[in-house]
Write a protein that holds these residues in place. Structure first.
Motif, PDB file in Angstrom:
ATOM      1  N   GLY A 147       0.807  -1.219   0.000  1.00  0.00           N
ATOM      2  CA  GLY A 147       0.000   0.000   0.000  1.00  0.00           C
ATOM      3  C   GLY A 147       0.841   1.270   0.000  1.00  0.00           C
ATOM      4  O   GLY A 147       2.069   1.242   0.167  1.00  0.00           O
ATOM      5  N   ASP A 148       0.171   2.402  -0.172  1.00  0.00           N
ATOM      6  CA  ASP A 148       0.867   3.687  -0.212  1.00  0.00           C
ATOM      7  C   ASP A 148       1.564   3.993   1.109  1.00  0.00           C
ATOM      8  O   ASP A 148       2.629   4.604   1.128  1.00  0.00           O
ATOM      9  N   VAL A 149       0.933   3.591   2.200  1.00  0.00           N
ATOM     10  CA  VAL A 149       1.510   3.843   3.521  1.00  0.00           C
ATOM     11  C   VAL A 149       1.575   2.511   4.270  1.00  0.00           C
ATOM     12  O   VAL A 149       0.774   2.247   5.157  1.00  0.00           O
ATOM     13  N   PRO A 150       2.501   1.642   3.933  1.00  0.00           N
ATOM     14  CA  PRO A 150       2.564   0.332   4.593  1.00  0.00           C
ATOM     15  C   PRO A 150       2.875   0.480   6.074  1.00  0.00           C
ATOM     16  O   PRO A 150       3.682   1.311   6.469  1.00  0.00           O
ATOM     17  N   ASP A 151       2.204  -0.330   6.872  1.00  0.00           N
ATOM     18  CA  ASP A 151       2.398  -0.240   8.315  1.00  0.00           C
ATOM     19  C   ASP A 151       3.511  -1.167   8.801  1.00  0.00           C
ATOM     20  O   ASP A 151       3.773  -1.230   9.996  1.00  0.00           O
ATOM     21  N   PHE A 152       4.164  -1.844   7.878  1.00  0.00           N
ATOM     22  CA  PHE A 152       5.113  -2.871   8.291  1.00  0.00           C
ATOM     23  C   PHE A 152       5.999  -3.252   7.115  1.00  0.00           C
ATOM     24  O   PHE A 152       5.558  -3.293   5.982  1.00  0.00           O
ATOM     25  N   GLY A 153       7.274  -3.533   7.387  1.00  0.00           N
ATOM     26  CA  GLY A 153       8.170  -4.051   6.364  1.00  0.00           C
ATOM     27  C   GLY A 153       8.754  -2.975   5.471  1.00  0.00           C
ATOM     28  O   GLY A 153       8.531  -1.774   5.660  1.00  0.00           O
ATOM     29  N   PRO A 154       9.523  -3.374   4.455  1.00  0.00           N
ATOM     30  CA  PRO A 154      10.128  -2.416   3.526  1.00  0.00           C
ATOM     31  C   PRO A 154       9.078  -1.514   2.891  1.00  0.00           C
ATOM     32  O   PRO A 154       7.971  -1.943   2.558  1.00  0.00           O
ATOM     33  N   THR A 155       9.423  -0.257   2.714  1.00  0.00           N
ATOM     34  CA  THR A 155       8.506   0.731   2.162  1.00  0.00           C
ATOM     35  C   THR A 155       8.512   0.673   0.631  1.00  0.00           C
ATOM     36  O   THR A 155       9.315  -0.030   0.016  1.00  0.00           O
ATOM     37  N   ARG A 156       7.642   1.468   0.035  1.00  0.00           N
ATOM     38  CA  ARG A 156       7.637   1.561  -1.427  1.00  0.00           C
ATOM     39  C   ARG A 156       8.942   2.165  -1.933  1.00  0.00           C
ATOM     40  O   ARG A 156       9.442   1.773  -2.989  1.00  0.00           O
ATOM     41  N   GLU A 157       9.512   3.117  -1.178  1.00  0.00           N
ATOM     42  CA  GLU A 157      10.795   3.674  -1.585  1.00  0.00           C
ATOM     43  C   GLU A 157      11.863   2.587  -1.642  1.00  0.00           C
ATOM     44  O   GLU A 157      12.713   2.582  -2.540  1.00  0.00           O
ATOM     45  N   ALA A 158      11.825   1.670  -0.680  1.00  0.00           N
ATOM     46  CA  ALA A 158      12.795   0.567  -0.696  1.00  0.00           C
ATOM     47  C   ALA A 158      12.593  -0.308  -1.930  1.00  0.00           C
ATOM     48  O   ALA A 158      13.569  -0.806  -2.513  1.00  0.00           O
TER      49      ALA A 158
END
Length: 464
Positions: A287-298
């Motif tokens: 999702g756009d704002v993940p609550d857990f784990g690697p982010t979209r930027e990663a």
């Protein structure tokens, strides 16, 4: 079954000295001199393994006769039984922190057991550990990554107790859910901040006691740790189990995490096209704002790494998307330092491709410094080997050899002899070593490696 949480053996050390009968007698005398409320708080505070502040004491101990009264009682108890702790952590203000010496803890723990209140306090302590781990995970996702790491490290003695099911009042299998939640919430501490061996050991211990199907996210973390430890073959079956569990539970976010991890495995194995397809799948599911784990930027940074040596335009497009999404993220959160570090690595590869050696070296150096700041041995080693290539291109063979020698020391100090770097990194290393052997004979090369190990990566990362 072993020692229960909050009950140190009598032979533990106190400030480097064994806890003797005299210290126990002095602590007992202090306990007898305390008032009823101070004694009760003394007993309950004995479950803390490390330092604590007023907020932690209130959450764990502030019930029953102490409901709403922990603050003033703690103030009176501090001079009688506690030691102040200097704390430079810049996080939420919980007031001054205290530590209970082992002899004092032993007296409190025995009295708490005699009162019959131990297990109630231990369970409240474990609940507090879960909340601390969740807070650290939230801070990481919201861009307070150094704060998240420092919070987790600051509270690690107590979090470690919460991650050990054998120290809880119920059977170990009944406590694995709490232990797994803490361990998985701290995924960033194990993966991105370099505590791989500790995270793997703790998670394996918990899973060995778990009954029934393990949570998909726990299996995802187990697989991630195996990959980071240089064992992709051990990660594969865990990935399969985790995927089945995520499908069973309808955990779409975990499916995205698993796609990202499959991409990381493929990149490790030198299959950039397969890796890119998995990272794109992860971007579709995270999702756009993940609550857990690697982010979209990663994910975008990982995608840029896939193309950095074969398709500069695609790599630059991924970096542009990273910056675009990162700018949006920074309107409500800080930077993703972990993603930034790998993005610097990809930029260095692209600039080297374009012949901009000075800028490429600077981005490689930034990647190295960021990984070192977070504590990532895997990232720091890859960045240092890339920087060594840049130093070679500049005609600085001695500095290139120093970097490689420092990397060897880092890897041997963090990993066991079974560790093997991924193909993405070994290609850069092989090129550098081949060039160095043409420039330096074996004794000089060996001496340069040893000198680099003495200097260390932190010092080498400061050189321009």
């Amino acid at each position: 079954m072993g020692r229960v949480a909050g009950e140190p053996p009598e032979d533990e050390v106190l400030w480097g000295e064994p806890v003797g009968a005299g210290q126990l007698a002095a602590a007992e005398e202090g306990y007898q001199a305390a008032g009823p409320a101070e004694r009760l708080l003394w007993e309950r505070l004995s479950v803390f393994e490390g330092a604590f502040d007023r907020r932690a004491a209130e959450e764990v101990c502030g019930y029953g006769a102490l409901a709403g009264a922990v603050g003033p009682v703690l103030d009176r108890l501090a001079s009688l039984a506690l030691l102040p702790v200097d704390d430079l952590f810049d996080g939420e203000d919980g007031g001054p922190r205290f530590w209970m010496p082992h002899a004092v803890r032993a007296v409190g723990a025995r009295r708490l057991t005699a009162r019959g209140d131990r297990w109630a306090v231990v369970l409240r302590h474990r609940g507090w550990c879960v909340r601390v781990a969740r807070r650290a995970a939230e801070w990481w996702q919201r861009g307070r990554q150094l704060d998240a790491r420092d919070l987790a490290l600051r509270e690690l003695p107590d979090l470690a107790a919460g991650m050990d099911p054998t120290t809880a009042p119920l059977s170990p299998s009944d406590e694995t859910g709490t232990a797994l939640e803490i361990a998985v919430s701290l995924w960033f501490l194990w993966v991105a901040c370099g505590r791989l061996v500790e995270g793997r050991t703790r998670l394996r211990h918990i899973l060995s006691l778990h009954q029934g199907p393990p949570p998909a996210r726990a299996l995802w973390l187990a697989a991630f740790l195996e990959l980071e430890m240089g064992r992709p073959e051990a990660a594969d079956p865990l990935l399969v189990q985790a995927w089945a569990g995520a499908v069973r539970d309808g955990d779409d976010h975990c499916l995205g995490l698993l796609a990202h991890l499959r991409g990381a495995v493929a990149l490790y194995q030198g299959r950039p096209r397969a890796a890119a397809a998995e990272f794109r799948e992860a971007l579709r599911q995270i999702g756009d704002v993940p609550d857990f784990g690697p982010t979209r930027e990663a994910c975008w940074a990982s995608l840029a790494l896939c193309f950095s040596r074969t398709d500069p335009e695609a790599a630059q497009e991924a970096l542009d998307r990273l910056e675009l999404e990162g700018a949006g993220r920074r309107t409500w959160a800080g930077r993703d330092l972990y993603a930034d570090a790998w993005a610097h690595h990809a930029r260095a590869e692209l600039l080297a491709w374009d012949g901009e050696r000075a800028r490429a070296a600077e981005h490689a150096r930034r990647a190295l410094r960021e990984h070192l700041r977070l504590g990532s041995a895997v990232g720091a080693a890859c960045a240092a080997e890339l920087l060594a290539q840049m130093r070679l291109l500049d005609g600085r063979a001695d500095r290139a050899a120093h970097l490689l020698g420092a990397v060897d020391l880092l890897r041997t100090s963090v990993f066991d002899t079974s560790y093997r770097p991924g193909k993405y990194c070994t290609v850069a290393r092989a090129r550098s070593e081949e060039a160095l052997r043409e420039l330096l004979d074996d004794p000089k090369l060996r001496e340069a490696y040893e000198e680099g190990a003495r200097i260390g990566l932190f010092a080498l990362s400061r050189e321009r």
